[in-house]
Each structure stands twice: as structure tokens, then as C-alpha cells.
Design a protein around this motif. Structure first.
Motif, PDB file in Angstrom:
ATOM      1  N   GLY A 146       2.725 130.375  36.083  1.00 35.02           N
ATOM      2  CA  GLY A 146       2.618 128.980  36.502  1.00 35.02           C
ATOM      3  C   GLY A 146       3.966 128.273  36.508  1.00 35.02           C
ATOM      4  O   GLY A 146       5.015 128.886  36.286  1.00 35.02           O
ATOM      5  N   SER A 147       3.906 126.985  36.740  1.00 40.95           N
ATOM      6  CA  SER A 147       5.120 126.174  36.849  1.00 40.95           C
ATOM      7  C   SER A 147       5.918 126.181  35.534  1.00 40.95           C
ATOM      8  O   SER A 147       7.117 126.475  35.516  1.00 40.95           O
ATOM      9  N   ILE A 148       5.262 125.887  34.419  1.00 42.96           N
ATOM     10  CA  ILE A 148       5.950 125.904  33.111  1.00 42.96           C
ATOM     11  C   ILE A 148       6.352 127.329  32.743  1.00 42.96           C
ATOM     12  O   ILE A 148       7.462 127.571  32.268  1.00 42.96           O
ATOM     13  N   LEU A 162       4.002 124.100  22.794  1.00 43.70           N
ATOM     14  CA  LEU A 162       2.721 123.681  23.366  1.00 43.70           C
ATOM     15  C   LEU A 162       2.893 122.836  24.627  1.00 43.70           C
ATOM     16  O   LEU A 162       3.154 121.639  24.550  1.00 43.70           O
ATOM     17  N   ALA A 163       2.737 123.500  25.781  1.00 43.87           N
ATOM     18  CA  ALA A 163       2.684 122.751  27.050  1.00 43.87           C
ATOM     19  C   ALA A 163       1.230 122.384  27.338  1.00 43.87           C
ATOM     20  O   ALA A 163       0.945 121.344  27.926  1.00 43.87           O
ATOM     21  N   ASN A 164       0.321 123.255  26.899  1.00 47.04           N
ATOM     22  CA  ASN A 164      -1.113 123.057  27.159  1.00 47.04           C
ATOM     23  C   ASN A 164      -1.645 121.865  26.355  1.00 47.04           C
ATOM     24  O   ASN A 164      -2.175 122.003  25.257  1.00 47.04           O
ATOM     25  N   LYS A 165      -1.485 120.667  26.939  1.00 41.42           N
ATOM     26  CA  LYS A 165      -1.899 119.440  26.249  1.00 41.42           C
ATOM     27  C   LYS A 165      -3.393 119.423  25.991  1.00 41.42           C
ATOM     28  O   LYS A 165      -3.876 118.786  25.055  1.00 41.42           O
ATOM     29  N   GLU A 166      -4.147 120.163  26.827  1.00 41.08           N
ATOM     30  CA  GLU A 166      -5.605 120.188  26.672  1.00 41.08           C
ATOM     31  C   GLU A 166      -6.015 120.699  25.294  1.00 41.08           C
ATOM     32  O   GLU A 166      -7.071 120.321  24.780  1.00 41.08           O
ATOM     33  N   SER A 167      -5.191 121.547  24.677  1.00 36.20           N
ATOM     34  CA  SER A 167      -5.499 122.034  23.322  1.00 36.20           C
ATOM     35  C   SER A 167      -5.614 120.868  22.349  1.00 36.20           C
ATOM     36  O   SER A 167      -6.514 120.837  21.505  1.00 36.20           O
ATOM     37  N   TRP A 201       8.417 114.942  39.913  1.00 38.81           N
ATOM     38  CA  TRP A 201       8.335 116.219  39.203  1.00 38.81           C
ATOM     39  C   TRP A 201       7.735 117.289  40.114  1.00 38.81           C
ATOM     40  O   TRP A 201       6.855 117.005  40.916  1.00 38.81           O
ATOM     41  N   ASP A 202       8.192 118.524  39.903  1.00 36.26           N
ATOM     42  CA  ASP A 202       7.631 119.669  40.618  1.00 36.26           C
ATOM     43  C   ASP A 202       6.751 120.421  39.618  1.00 36.26           C
ATOM     44  O   ASP A 202       7.254 121.070  38.713  1.00 36.26           O
ATOM     45  N   MET A 203       5.408 120.299  39.751  1.00 40.04           N
ATOM     46  CA  MET A 203       4.497 120.845  38.721  1.00 40.04           C
ATOM     47  C   MET A 203       3.342 121.578  39.398  1.00 40.04           C
ATOM     48  O   MET A 203       3.221 121.574  40.620  1.00 40.04           O
ATOM     49  N   GLY A 204       2.463 122.154  38.588  1.00 36.09           N
ATOM     50  CA  GLY A 204       1.270 122.807  39.132  1.00 36.09           C
ATOM     51  C   GLY A 204       0.387 121.787  39.847  1.00 36.09           C
ATOM     52  O   GLY A 204       0.483 120.581  39.611  1.00 36.09           O
ATOM     53  N   GLN A 205      -0.507 122.304  40.726  1.00 35.63           N
ATOM     54  CA  GLN A 205      -1.354 121.427  41.549  1.00 35.63           C
ATOM     55  C   GLN A 205      -2.230 120.496  40.697  1.00 35.63           C
ATOM     56  O   GLN A 205      -2.346 119.303  40.974  1.00 35.63           O
ATOM     57  N   ARG A 206      -2.854 121.043  39.653  1.00 38.32           N
ATOM     58  CA  ARG A 206      -3.830 120.248  38.898  1.00 38.32           C
ATOM     59  C   ARG A 206      -3.167 119.087  38.159  1.00 38.32           C
ATOM     60  O   ARG A 206      -3.639 117.951  38.220  1.00 38.32           O
ATOM     61  N   ILE A 207      -2.061 119.345  37.483  1.00 39.63           N
ATOM     62  CA  ILE A 207      -1.402 118.261  36.739  1.00 39.63           C
ATOM     63  C   ILE A 207      -0.800 117.241  37.711  1.00 39.63           C
ATOM     64  O   ILE A 207      -0.728 116.048  37.404  1.00 39.63           O
ATOM     65  N   THR A 208      -0.418 117.680  38.906  1.00 41.04           N
ATOM     66  CA  THR A 208       0.142 116.733  39.881  1.00 41.04           C
ATOM     67  C   THR A 208      -0.942 115.762  40.356  1.00 41.04           C
ATOM     68  O   THR A 208      -0.710 114.551  40.456  1.00 41.04           O
ATOM     69  N   ASP A 252      13.276 117.472  34.647  1.00 43.36           N
ATOM     70  CA  ASP A 252      13.348 118.934  34.769  1.00 43.36           C
ATOM     71  C   ASP A 252      12.742 119.487  33.480  1.00 43.36           C
ATOM     72  O   ASP A 252      13.282 119.263  32.393  1.00 43.36           O
ATOM     73  N   MET A 253      11.603 120.184  33.616  1.00 43.02           N
ATOM     74  CA  MET A 253      10.898 120.650  32.418  1.00 43.02           C
ATOM     75  C   MET A 253      11.705 121.659  31.610  1.00 43.02           C
ATOM     76  O   MET A 253      11.380 121.927  30.452  1.00 43.02           O
ATOM     77  N   ARG A 254      12.759 122.218  32.210  1.00 39.40           N
ATOM     78  CA  ARG A 254      13.554 123.173  31.441  1.00 39.40           C
ATOM     79  C   ARG A 254      14.247 122.500  30.257  1.00 39.40           C
ATOM     80  O   ARG A 254      14.649 123.166  29.320  1.00 39.40           O
TER      81      ARG A 254
HETATM   82  P1  NAD Z   1       0.079 126.003  36.758  1.00 36.01           P
HETATM   83  O1  NAD Z   1      -1.212 125.796  37.456  1.00 36.01           O
HETATM   84  O2  NAD Z   1       1.325 126.027  37.550  1.00 36.01           O
HETATM   85  O3  NAD Z   1      -0.001 127.375  35.931  1.00 36.01           O
HETATM   86  C1  NAD Z   1      -1.072 127.656  35.097  1.00 36.01           C
HETATM   87  C2  NAD Z   1      -0.955 129.031  34.484  1.00 36.01           C
HETATM   88  O4  NAD Z   1      -2.184 129.300  33.782  1.00 36.01           O
HETATM   89  C3  NAD Z   1      -0.834 130.172  35.502  1.00 36.01           C
HETATM   90  O5  NAD Z   1      -0.075 131.213  34.940  1.00 36.01           O
HETATM   91  C4  NAD Z   1      -2.280 130.626  35.697  1.00 36.01           C
HETATM   92  O6  NAD Z   1      -2.371 131.950  36.134  1.00 36.01           O
HETATM   93  C5  NAD Z   1      -2.817 130.482  34.303  1.00 36.01           C
HETATM   94  N1  NAD Z   1      -4.251 130.253  34.253  1.00 36.01           N
HETATM   95  C6  NAD Z   1      -4.980 129.380  35.006  1.00 36.01           C
HETATM   96  N2  NAD Z   1      -6.277 129.418  34.651  1.00 36.01           N
HETATM   97  C7  NAD Z   1      -6.366 130.325  33.643  1.00 36.01           C
HETATM   98  C8  NAD Z   1      -7.461 130.814  32.852  1.00 36.01           C
HETATM   99  N3  NAD Z   1      -8.709 130.360  33.032  1.00 36.01           N
HETATM  100  N4  NAD Z   1      -7.194 131.726  31.897  1.00 36.01           N
HETATM  101  C9  NAD Z   1      -5.944 132.178  31.703  1.00 36.01           C
HETATM  102  N5  NAD Z   1      -4.882 131.784  32.436  1.00 36.01           N
HETATM  103  C10 NAD Z   1      -5.100 130.854  33.389  1.00 36.01           C
HETATM  104  O7  NAD Z   1       0.136 124.900  35.615  1.00 36.01           O
HETATM  105  P2  NAD Z   1       1.431 124.194  34.999  1.00 36.01           P
HETATM  106  O8  NAD Z   1       1.778 123.019  35.817  1.00 36.01           O
HETATM  107  O9  NAD Z   1       2.469 125.195  34.647  1.00 36.01           O
HETATM  108  O10 NAD Z   1       0.813 123.602  33.642  1.00 36.01           O
HETATM  109  C11 NAD Z   1       0.536 124.411  32.527  1.00 36.01           C
HETATM  110  C12 NAD Z   1       0.215 123.525  31.338  1.00 36.01           C
HETATM  111  O11 NAD Z   1       1.377 122.772  31.001  1.00 36.01           O
HETATM  112  C13 NAD Z   1      -0.877 122.496  31.597  1.00 36.01           C
HETATM  113  O12 NAD Z   1      -1.608 122.286  30.426  1.00 36.01           O
HETATM  114  C14 NAD Z   1      -0.105 121.236  31.956  1.00 36.01           C
HETATM  115  O13 NAD Z   1      -0.818 120.058  31.662  1.00 36.01           O
HETATM  116  C15 NAD Z   1       1.103 121.380  31.057  1.00 36.01           C
HETATM  117  N6  NAD Z   1       2.298 120.676  31.528  1.00 36.01           N
HETATM  118  C16 NAD Z   1       2.861 121.029  32.711  1.00 36.01           C
HETATM  119  C17 NAD Z   1       3.996 120.374  33.163  1.00 36.01           C
HETATM  120  C18 NAD Z   1       4.679 120.786  34.447  1.00 36.01           C
HETATM  121  O14 NAD Z   1       5.757 120.285  34.741  1.00 36.01           O
HETATM  122  N7  NAD Z   1       4.127 121.678  35.253  1.00 36.01           N
HETATM  123  C19 NAD Z   1       4.533 119.330  32.413  1.00 36.01           C
HETATM  124  C20 NAD Z   1       3.930 119.000  31.219  1.00 36.01           C
HETATM  125  C21 NAD Z   1       2.815 119.680  30.772  1.00 36.01           C
END
Ligand code: NAD
Ligand code: MG
Length: 388
Positions: A11-13, A119-124, A199-206, A262-264
Motif C-alpha cells: 500500500g501507500s504507507i 502504527l499507521a493503522n489508526k483503525e486499531s 497528500w498522495d494516499m490510498g483510495q479509502r483514506i483519500t 510527505d508520510m516518509r
Molecule cells: P492502501 O490502501 O494504499 O494499502 C493498504 C494495504 O493493506 C495494502 O498493502 C493492501 O494489500 C493491504 N490490505 C488491504 N486489505 C487487507 C486485508 N483485509 N487484509 C490484509 N491486508 C489488507 O492504504 P494506505 O493509504 O497505505 O493506508 C494504510 C493505513 O495507514 C490505513 O489505516 C490508513 O488510515 C493509514 N494512514 C495512511 C496514510 C497515507 O498517507 N496513505 C496516512 C496516515 C495514515
């Protein structure tokens, strides 16, 4: 050499994390990389970085992954059990970057091993904050925030006394529709919502940024991670996304974290903490930027913020219900079954129905009870979606 594991590596992160690790290969041994359906990317990265195991969450992709890894030292695995096993594979530092509630179980397993969880996965934290923080406390694991706002607050608090904190302000870009007339929001499409101004992020968070469900999750994340009372947490719209958060202290001082979107940066801070190391992020030229803007977050435009307040007031397992209803409503919006503004309507109805349920507030929080509430909320959300 530090052993690192990345959940959600494709994914993006995950990709930004791999970018940092690939720049300093000698310092890291990659234990496990996990992904979803994009096994081509997963296999490519696992081979390039010499991972010990690559796991796809999707069992149907196992053969494809195994074929791509044939003749390499990388082991292939698939499915939920394999994901949990990867979390038990020894690692000093684990990135939790799966999107959605699916990130909770592997994150908890990783915390059981001790070590550090970025922890990027805020849902946790939204679904099971007390359980996640309690597990880390019990096992001695360290949790470092990767969400940009939370990394910013964390950095602003270094060396500070928490009792002197008066308020925490997390900023929001306002998302794709911040300048649209409110009446136009009903016709907004998933494609329009999936375009972020900064920001350039995954579809769902965008899309969650456009609806501010992302900020709603982040308010709850702030409460759970820092243990700050909801009334001390605010959000303001800051269209430039250069100040990520501010902490206000009792003496009137405010510490702001300023940096390029930039998330990096946040990932790198969590990777090197407690040290600061050189990172490949833009250095801001404030004289070129000139002006920074701020405005209140309008709860009529962003009803998700009001829902977050309601969820924090209810407490207990309300966060799990909120997140699950939000995920289901988001699926329906992406599938064009409901409109943009109907996401908040669906989530609001589910929260109203579930808040009155016996046990939501007082039930013991375990992975099972959280997953039960998650399932129940998705069913209720589907019923509400069908009524539309
Ligand atoms: P993304 O959609 O780009 O990537 C998600 C990753 O999770 C992918 O590797 C995908 O294959 C995997 N995945 C999806 N569903 C899954 C499942 N059911 N089981 C196992 N793996 C699964 O998402 P992202 O934008 O990288 O975001 C990841 C997390 O980081 C999210 O919780 C998001 O809220 C958080 N976050 C992202 C950003 C950002 O800049 N993208 C910033 C802050 C927080
Ligand atoms: Mg954020």
C-alpha cells in the motif's frame, strides 16, 4: 541489523516504508512483508529486499505468489492464519499499515511479542484503543504513531509534562470538496472524492479525507493514544497541510509541527526513534510559502466530526461500531450504491441504533467482542444502505 516486518507493504504507507528501508539496506533484515491482492508488487519487493517470508492476505493468490517466488529464498504464505503467524515471526520493528479493521488482529499479535509497533493503522486505536494500549503496557511493547498528526503531537510532547497540556489541535486539509458549495456534495462521485489536494494516499483514506471521516477517526485516535479528554481535542481546517498538529500548554505556548506533506517523515521518525536521522523529504522555504491559512471545521459540511464526538462520549465498543459502519458505507459509496453525503447518514443511524444496546459501553473489550460488534455494525449498515 534490525529485523523489520511490514504489514500492508504493497500500500501507500507500506511502499513509503520500503523506500526508506531500501535506501539503507545494510541496516535492516526484512523478516516478513504482507500484502493483499497485488502479489506482483509483493513478490518483487520481497525478492529485492531479501524478505524471509511474503504473505498475501488473499488465499486465492497463494499459487501466483508461490510461482513468482519459486527458486528464491523467500517463503510464500497466504490467508489470515499466515498473517498472524507473520506477526509472531521475530522482528524488532513492525509497521502496521493494513487499511481498515483487518489491521487490528495482526497488530495485537505483534504487540504480544514486545518490540516496537509503528502504527499507521489508526483503525486499531479507533476500534480497540484500550485493548491495544493495554496490550503494549502488559508486554512492554512500544507503540509509535505514524499518522502525520499523531506523529506531530508525539514530537511536540517530547520532554513535556502531560499534565501541562491544555489542548491538542489536529489539522485537516478539508479534502477534495472543501471549497464546494454544500448543496453540490450530494452529487460528488468516488473519483472526485479520491483526489486529494495535498497528500498522495490510498483510495479509502483519500475519500475519508473528503468526508472528514478520516479526521473523525483521528480525533478518536488522539484520545486513545495520548489519553487526552475529548473536550481538549480540536480540529481546524488548514488547507496547505504544512502544520500537522499543535499542542497548547497551560502557559499559553503552542508547539506546532511544521513539515512537507510527505508520510516518509512520520514513518522515518518512527523508524529511527528516539533518534532523528536524515530523511529524503522536502525542506520547506517559508518565504516562498508566504501565508498559512486556518479556518474552523464546519460540522454541517463535515457531520463525521459530530459523530466522532458522540462515539467518544459513548466509549467502550462504540468505536468498533463506528469504524465498521463507516467501512461498510464507504464500500457502498465506492460501488455507487449510495451518495457521498449518505455515508454519514448511514453511519449516524447505525451509531444511534447500537449506542442504546446493552453492553456496548460496558462489555469487556477483547478481540472477539470487538469483532462481534464490527460484524453487527456492518449488518446494520447494510440494512440502512438497502433502504436508500
Ligand atoms: P492502501 O490502501 O494504499 O494499502 C493498504 C494495504 O493493506 C495494502 O498493502 C493492501 O494489500 C493491504 N490490505 C488491504 N486489505 C487487507 C486485508 N483485509 N487484509 C490484509 N491486508 C489488507 O492504504 P494506505 O493509504 O497505505 O493506508 C494504510 C493505513 O495507514 C490505513 O489505516 C490508513 O488510515 C493509514 N494512514 C495512511 C496514510 C497515507 O498517507 N496513505 C496516512 C496516515 C495514515
Ligand atoms: Mg492523518
Amino acid at each position: 541489523m534490525r529485523r523489520v516486518t511490514i504489514f500492508g507493504a504493497t500500500g501507500s504507507i507500506g511502499q513509503s516504508t520500503l523506500d526508506l528501508i531500501a535506501r539503507d539496506r545494510e541496516s535492516y533484515q526484512v523478516a516478513a512483508l504482507t500484502g493483499g491482492r497485488n502479489v506482483v508488487q509483493l513478490a518483487k519487493d520481497a525478492i529485492a529486499l531479501g524478505a524471509e517470508v511474503a504473505v498475501t492476505a488473499d488465499e486465492a493468490q497463494y499459487k501466483a505468489l508461490k510461482t513468482m517466488l519459486a527458486g528464491t529464498p523467500v517463503r510464500a504464505a497466504a490467508g489470515r492464519a499466515a498473517l498472524l503467524e507473520a506477526a509472531e515471526w521475530p522482528a524488532d520493528w513492525t509497521m502496521s499499515a493494513i487499511v481498515g479493521a483487518a489491521g487490528l488482529a495482526p497488530g495485537l499479535k505483534a504487540l504480544e511479542q514486545g518490540g516496537t509497533l509503528a502504527l499507521a493503522n489508526k483503525e486499531s486505536l479507533v476500534t480497540a484503543g484500550a485493548l491495544v494500549m493495554g496490550t503494549a503496557q502488559r508486554t512492554g511493547a512500544t507503540i509509535l504513531p505514524v499518522d502525520s498528526e499523531h506523529s506531530a503531537v508525539f514530537q511536540a510532547l517530547v520532554g513535556e509534562d502531560m499534565t501541562a497540556v491544555e489542548r491538542v489541535i489536529i489539522t485537516a486539509s478539508g479534502g477534495a470538496f472543501r471549497d464546494w458549495p454544500i448543496e453540490a456534495l450530494t452529487d460528488a462521485t468516488p473519483e472526485q472524492a479520491a483526489t486529494h489536494p495535498n497528500w498522495d494516499m490510498g483510495q479509502r483514506i483519500t475519500i475519508d479525507s473528503a468526508s472528514m471521516f478520516n479526521k473523525a477517526l483521528e480525533l478518536i485516535e488522539t484520545r486513545e493514544f495520548f489519553g487526552i479528554a475529548p473536550e481538549k481535542i480540536e480540529t481546524i481546517v488548514h488547507p496547505e497541510s504544512l502544520i500537522h498538529a499543535l499542542v497548547g500548554f497551560e502557559d499559553g505556548a503552542m508547539m506546532a509541527h511544521v513539515g512537507a506533506p510527505d508520510m516518509r517523515h512520520a514513518i522515518g521518525y518512527a523508524l529511527h526513534w528516539p533518534e532523528r536521522r536524515k530523511l529524503p523529504v522536502e525542506r520547506l522555504d517559508l518565504t516562498r510559502i508566504g501565508t498559512l491559512n486556518f479556518r474552523p471545521a464546519d460540522t454541517e459540511r463535515y457531520p463525521a466530526l459530530g459523530l466522532a464526538a458522540q462515539v467518544m462520549e459513548t466509549g467502550g465498543l462504540a468505536g468498533a461500531a463506528f469504524n465498521a459502519a463507516k467501512e461498510r458505507a464507504l464500500d457502498a459509496f465506492i460501488a455507487r450504491d449510495i451518495g457521498f453525503t449518505q455515508m454519514a447518514e448511514v453511519v449516524g443511524r447505525v451509531i444511534d441504533k447500537m449506542s442504546s444496546r446493552e453492553g456496548l459501553q460496558n462489555a469487556e473489550m477483547t478481540l472477539d467482542t470487538v469483532e462481534d460488534v464490527d460484524r453487527a455494525a456492518r449488518i446494520l449498515a447494510a440494512e440502512e444502505i438497502n433502504k436508500i
